[in-house]
Design an enzyme around this catalytic site. Structure first.
Site, mmCIF file in Angstrom:
data_model
loop_
_atom_site.group_PDB
_atom_site.id
_atom_site.type_symbol
_atom_site.label_atom_id
_atom_site.label_comp_id
_atom_site.label_asym_id
_atom_site.label_seq_id
_atom_site.Cartn_x
_atom_site.Cartn_y
_atom_site.Cartn_z
ATOM 1 N N CYS A 142 0.838 -1.197 0.000
ATOM 2 C CA CYS A 142 0.000 0.000 0.000
ATOM 3 C C CYS A 142 0.870 1.242 0.000
ATOM 4 O O CYS A 142 1.880 1.316 0.689
ATOM 5 C CB CYS A 142 -0.922 0.001 1.216
ATOM 6 S SG CYS A 142 -2.126 1.339 1.172
ATOM 7 N N HIS A 143 0.465 2.223 -0.791
ATOM 8 C CA HIS A 143 1.154 3.506 -0.913
ATOM 9 C C HIS A 143 0.076 4.545 -1.155
ATOM 10 O O HIS A 143 -0.870 4.299 -1.897
ATOM 11 C CB HIS A 143 2.124 3.430 -2.097
ATOM 12 C CG HIS A 143 3.021 4.617 -2.230
ATOM 13 N ND1 HIS A 143 2.560 5.860 -2.575
ATOM 14 C CD2 HIS A 143 4.361 4.734 -2.079
ATOM 15 C CE1 HIS A 143 3.584 6.701 -2.636
ATOM 16 N NE2 HIS A 143 4.681 6.036 -2.327
#
Length: 174
Positions: free
Chosen positions: A107-108
């Site tokens: 996740c970013h």
């Protein structure tokens, strides 16, 4: 991918990924599978009006001291609403990292629709974001809090565990 314009946009994104070369490009990436591979029928890939998710697989080559010893295979899953929905990124190669869940999910904030994602973002930008976080973890939003704490509180143990994982699971850099 219901419209020809979106198919063309996806094709352009894939072409940009194909132009990357692990030794000279920024980001360092090798495309291994895309919906536009010559030997795959377009009807099977989801690249036409088919509402299936589209998978893109490639290898990233981080540059940080620990992770530069190996390459890591990632999968980018695109929904039929791409580029309006961000790609979902998952590591297929096991990696010991605070921003990668045990199941490989990554996740970013650039890849979260409600955060900083924009439909103008190219897949090359997604690859850059992944490599950036692998080289410089985001400890404010770790996927694995225990590994994030270890990174902050006991860096030598984190480095040892991460390097051991690289040596056991990472792909060769070739």
């Amino acid at each position: 991918m219901a419209t020809p314009r979106l198919n063309k946009e996806l094709y352009n994104n894939i072409t940009r990924l194909k132009l990357l070369n692990a030794t000279t490009s920024d980001p360092k990436f090798v495309l291994e599978k895309s919906p536009f591979d010559e030997d795959v029928d377009e009807q099977e890939t989801g690249a036409s009006a088919n509402p299936k998710d589209i998978l893109i697989i490639g290898r990233i080559f981080p540059e940080s001291e620990i992770f530069r010893e190996g390459a890591f295979q990632i999968e980018m899953k695109l929904t039929p609403n791409f580029p309006f929905d961000p790609p979902e990124v998952r590591f297929l190669t096991q990696i010991y990292h605070p921003n990668v869940a045990k199941d490989g999910k990554f996740c970013h904030e650039l890849l979260v629709r409600e955060a900083k994602y924009s439909n103008k973002m190219a897949l090359v930008d997604a690859v850059k974001a992944v490599i950036q976080y692998i080289d410089t973890p985001n400890l404010e939003h770790p996927m694995r809090a225990d590994v994030g704490c270890e990174y902050v509180e006991n860096r030598s143990e984190f480095n040892r565990q991460a390097l051991e994982c690289v040596r056991q699971h990472a792909l060769l850099r070739n």
